[in-house]
Design a protein around this motif. Structure first.
Motif, PDB file in Angstrom:
ATOM      1  N   LEU B  64      44.127  48.701  38.704  1.00 21.47           N
ATOM      2  CA  LEU B  64      43.333  47.444  38.458  1.00 21.47           C
ATOM      3  C   LEU B  64      44.461  46.392  38.480  1.00 21.47           C
ATOM      4  CD1 LEU B  64      40.969  48.573  35.679  1.00 21.47           C
ATOM      5  CD2 LEU B  64      40.660  48.702  38.475  1.00 21.47           C
ATOM      6  N   VAL B  65      44.102  45.428  39.410  1.00 23.79           N
ATOM      7  CA  VAL B  65      44.883  44.261  39.417  1.00 23.79           C
ATOM      8  C   VAL B  65      44.143  42.812  39.111  1.00 23.79           C
ATOM      9  CG1 VAL B  65      46.717  45.534  40.751  1.00 23.79           C
ATOM     10  CG2 VAL B  65      44.750  44.273  41.824  1.00 23.79           C
ATOM     11  N   PRO B  66      44.794  41.842  38.745  1.00 24.16           N
ATOM     12  CA  PRO B  66      43.961  40.538  38.617  1.00 24.16           C
ATOM     13  C   PRO B  66      43.548  40.056  40.052  1.00 24.16           C
ATOM     14  CG  PRO B  66      46.083  40.410  37.365  1.00 24.16           C
ATOM     15  CD  PRO B  66      45.961  41.508  38.016  1.00 24.16           C
ATOM     16  N   ARG B  67      42.355  39.371  40.226  1.00 21.40           N
ATOM     17  CA  ARG B  67      42.015  39.014  41.535  1.00 21.40           C
ATOM     18  C   ARG B  67      42.895  37.947  42.069  1.00 21.40           C
ATOM     19  NH1 ARG B  67      35.750  38.874  42.851  1.00 21.40           N
ATOM     20  NH2 ARG B  67      35.534  41.426  42.519  1.00 21.40           N
TER      21      ARG B  67
END
Lengths: 77, 77
Positions: B64-67
DNA sequence: AGTAAAATATCCCGGTCGGGAATTTTGCTA
DNA sequence: TAGCAAAATTCCCGACCGGGATATTTTACT
């Protein structure tokens, strides 16, 4: 991020980091509260589309990366 | 990796890169062939647990990575 | 300690998953 | 180009899961 439980913890942590309540995040993502509860509980039968909607509402994006120990997991090793 | 369709394409591409047939990957992941077909077709209602099982069988991991445009997506902006 | 808000579990119906066979599509070779 | 074989997709049916609303428990704050 290998198991539904991992995903669950990550989502819960992200929601808390944003100081959002379950009802708020659920509404923002367009899902029901119960769904979010079960998703954060690690229920493996949650629907992918709604899970992605929740990630979107959290401002997160999903990336696929090769595994650390990169041998594909077979069903019965 | 924002929509079920994105996920679908990525999974299909990864499977092909490994030269696996749908039946083989399905067996390795412990899911039915039909599930894999629908997953690769971008069905948003596929179950998260099985989707992760497929990723595992492909040797992939989910991050999961920041957009990019990192503002959380609201339901009706 | 008490209270108010938040998180979690329960009820019932529609929809999805799994397995095997038939049909369409893909791609490779003569 | 035609033709065949392998792969992918679709169909049917039984059993289990997801969703909204409500009731109950847990958490947090004064």
């Amino acid at each position: 991020m290998t198991t539904p439980s991992d995903l669950a913890s990550a989502i819960k942590a992200a929601r808390r980091a944003l100081k959002l309540r379950q009802a708020e995040l659920a509404a923002a993502a367009g899902v029901g509260v119960r769904f979010l509860v079960e998703l954060e509980a690690g229920k493996p039968t949650a629907q992918v589309g709604k899970m992605l909607a929740v990630l979107g509402a959290l401002g997160l994006d999903c990336q696929l990366v090769p595994r650390s120990g990169k041998a594909p997991e077979r069903r019965s090793p």
